[in-house]
Motif scaffolding. Structure first.
Motif, short mmCIF file in Angstrom:
data_model
loop_
_atom_site.label_atom_id
_atom_site.label_comp_id
_atom_site.label_asym_id
_atom_site.label_seq_id
_atom_site.Cartn_x
_atom_site.Cartn_y
_atom_site.Cartn_z
N LEU A 74 -4.78 -3.24 -0.22
CA LEU A 74 -4.80 -3.54 1.21
C LEU A 74 -6.04 -4.43 1.33
CD1 LEU A 74 -3.53 -2.22 3.48
CD2 LEU A 74 -3.08 -0.69 1.43
N ARG A 75 -6.97 -4.48 0.61
CA ARG A 75 -8.31 -5.01 0.72
C ARG A 75 -8.63 -6.51 0.04
NH1 ARG A 75 -12.84 -0.85 1.89
NH2 ARG A 75 -13.86 -2.88 2.23
N LEU A 103 -1.70 13.94 -0.39
CA LEU A 103 -1.79 14.04 -2.19
C LEU A 103 -2.44 15.51 -2.29
CD1 LEU A 103 -0.87 12.38 -4.31
CD2 LEU A 103 -3.34 11.42 -4.46
N LEU A 144 -4.40 15.99 -10.41
CA LEU A 144 -4.85 15.88 -8.96
C LEU A 144 -6.08 15.01 -8.95
CD1 LEU A 144 -4.31 16.12 -5.81
CD2 LEU A 144 -5.75 17.98 -5.93
N LEU A 164 4.34 11.26 4.34
CA LEU A 164 3.46 10.18 3.82
C LEU A 164 4.08 8.86 4.71
CD1 LEU A 164 1.62 8.58 2.10
CD2 LEU A 164 3.30 8.21 0.62
N TYR A 220 -5.04 1.63 -3.81
CA TYR A 220 -4.92 1.51 -2.24
C TYR A 220 -6.03 0.10 -1.95
CZ TYR A 220 -4.73 2.55 2.55
OH TYR A 220 -4.74 2.58 3.87
N THR A 230 1.16 3.92 -2.97
CA THR A 230 0.78 5.28 -2.96
C THR A 230 1.99 6.20 -2.85
OG1 THR A 230 -0.42 4.52 -0.94
CG2 THR A 230 0.22 6.69 -0.64
N GLU A 231 3.00 5.91 -2.79
CA GLU A 231 4.53 6.73 -3.12
C GLU A 231 4.60 6.95 -4.55
OE1 GLU A 231 7.53 5.70 0.40
OE2 GLU A 231 8.28 5.99 -1.82
N GLY A 251 0.80 -1.34 -0.05
CA GLY A 251 -0.14 0.15 0.09
C GLY A 251 0.98 1.44 -0.03
N LEU A 252 1.83 1.19 0.52
CA LEU A 252 2.75 2.41 0.73
C LEU A 252 3.49 2.43 -0.57
CD1 LEU A 252 4.11 4.56 2.32
CD2 LEU A 252 5.76 3.16 3.29
N ILE A 300 2.25 6.91 -6.76
CA ILE A 300 1.16 8.04 -7.31
C ILE A 300 1.52 9.33 -7.00
CG2 ILE A 300 -1.30 8.74 -7.10
CD1 ILE A 300 -1.70 5.67 -6.74
N LEU A 301 2.11 9.60 -5.71
CA LEU A 301 2.52 10.77 -5.20
C LEU A 301 3.69 11.48 -6.23
CD1 LEU A 301 1.81 12.62 -2.82
CD2 LEU A 301 3.61 11.49 -1.42
N ARG A 302 4.60 10.55 -6.52
CA ARG A 302 5.50 10.91 -7.19
C ARG A 302 5.40 11.20 -8.83
NH1 ARG A 302 10.58 9.89 -4.71
NH2 ARG A 302 10.60 8.50 -2.93
N LEU A 355 -5.43 6.64 -6.66
CA LEU A 355 -4.94 6.24 -5.15
C LEU A 355 -6.07 5.25 -4.72
CD1 LEU A 355 -3.14 6.67 -2.72
CD2 LEU A 355 -4.78 8.59 -2.23
N ARG A 356 -7.25 5.70 -4.69
CA ARG A 356 -8.29 4.89 -4.11
C ARG A 356 -8.53 3.51 -4.74
NH1 ARG A 356 -12.95 9.77 -3.84
NH2 ARG A 356 -11.77 10.92 -2.30
N TYR A 386 1.68 7.38 7.44
CA TYR A 386 1.24 6.01 6.92
C TYR A 386 1.45 4.83 8.02
CZ TYR A 386 0.35 2.12 3.75
OH TYR A 386 -0.29 1.06 3.13
N LYS A 405 -5.02 11.38 -9.93
CA LYS A 405 -4.32 10.88 -9.00
C LYS A 405 -5.19 10.16 -7.64
CE LYS A 405 0.13 13.26 -9.26
NZ LYS A 405 1.21 13.99 -8.34
N ILE A 406 -6.06 11.08 -7.29
CA ILE A 406 -6.93 10.61 -6.01
C ILE A 406 -7.72 9.32 -6.45
CG2 ILE A 406 -9.18 11.35 -4.92
CD1 ILE A 406 -6.84 12.84 -3.99
#
Lengths: 200, 200
Positions: free
Chosen positions: A133-134, B111, A118, B125, A129, A107-108, A103-104, A110-112, A125-126, B129, A121-122
């Motif tokens: 994670l799930r 983000l 934006l 982050l 992620y 996330t990283e 997950g990290l 996408i941030l980079r 991310l969703r 996190y 990206k959101i």
């Protein structure tokens, strides 16, 4: 007469469009048709944890489900009596740790990323992620209730959730894929009615 | 003579600077001093899971720890025999779900933030996190080994890890805060030597 068989029904049988398609296009229609066909079987027993009934009700805008309790035994698993092998908890903790690390990483990334705006990206991310994670791992207390109830009453879990299936495998609990359940249930209802007709 | 008491030692006793401070400034110094004082007690028994020994060795650049096995019983818990109450697994799954949701919230916030540059964002982050997903909850199979070994041999967990302490509470396993352990162990070693001197 057939031997009694027991099933614990997960929400996904009614909410996952692919799983419910034999029963109906909407959640409420699928629930109603399931209850109708299920009522025609005499040797099958159906169970649902209280938490899954609550979850299902949220999909039905809090409407009560008519006759649910007439066909389905709604009860929580005896969580204060049941035990889980430590080896299974170990596997679960290890898998969750891997997913937290993954997950990290997503996330990283996408941030980079410099290509996307934006809102994209959101969105990514969703999605990623959740995948990290799930997806494919047991991720809610409702899922766990399904497994423990199946263990308690010696039933087969009916679900479309891959994470639930995986933990059912770890625990040695039988499961049946929700998308094939309409076929099975219809067959069983037909066999029962043939049997009843023959005996009159 | 004192009654026998058993302790399972977690890595954090030696790696957490606050926890090890009585024993030494570095991990290796802390381990050596722990072993020295522990060897002077006759009524205390020490245990360590194999996975914790491995973890500890990575902190010591893979160097073997002299005399560790002379003082500490290094063994894995019997994960295929031990059981965990279902109610505890339920709490754990629920807590992890909450943390996964919280992890997404903190990630989205970073983000969206327009104040920070990329390297600050990455820094925040990783920090947030970790706080959201891992701090205060059991987050590794090594931690779980510590708890299960303590359950198996009826021992007290010695740790500085809050997540481990929390799950020890859920499981009814005794624990002792690592940062107070130097004091306890020194006292026990002194009591033992006084007893030995009296009896000669």
């Amino acid at each position: 007469m057939h031997k009694e068989r027991r099933f614990v029904i997960d929400t996904s049988l009614f909410t996952n469009p692919n799983a419910r398609k034999g029963f109906g296009d909407s959640t409420i229609e699928a629930v109603k048709n399931f209850l109708k066909i299920a009522s025609k079987t005499s040797h099958l027993k159906f169970y649902m944890p209280v938490s899954i009934k609550k979850e299902l009700k949220t999909f039905l805008n809090d409407e009560e489900i008519p006759f649910l309790e007439a066909i389905v035994t709604v009860k929580s698993p005896a969580l204060y009596e049941l035990q889980v092998p430590a080896a299974v908890v170990y596997k679960l903790i290890d898998e969750i740790r891997d997913r937290i690390n993954k997950g990290l990483r997503v996330t990283e990334k996408i941030l980079r990323s410099e290509k996307e705006d934006l809102s994209n990206k959101i969105h990514y991310l969703r999605q990623r992620y959740r995948e990290a994670l799930r997806d494919g791992v047991i991720d809610s207390k409702e899922d766990f209730d399904v497994l423990m109830l199946a263990k308690e009453v010696d039933a087969i879990v009916v679900t479309a959730d891959k994470g639930l299936m995986k933990m059912a495998e770890w625990l040695g609990i039988a499961f049946f894929e929700a998308e094939r359940f309409y076929e099975l249930l219809s067959y069983e209802a037909k066999v029962d009615s043939t049997f009843l007709n023959q005996s009159t």
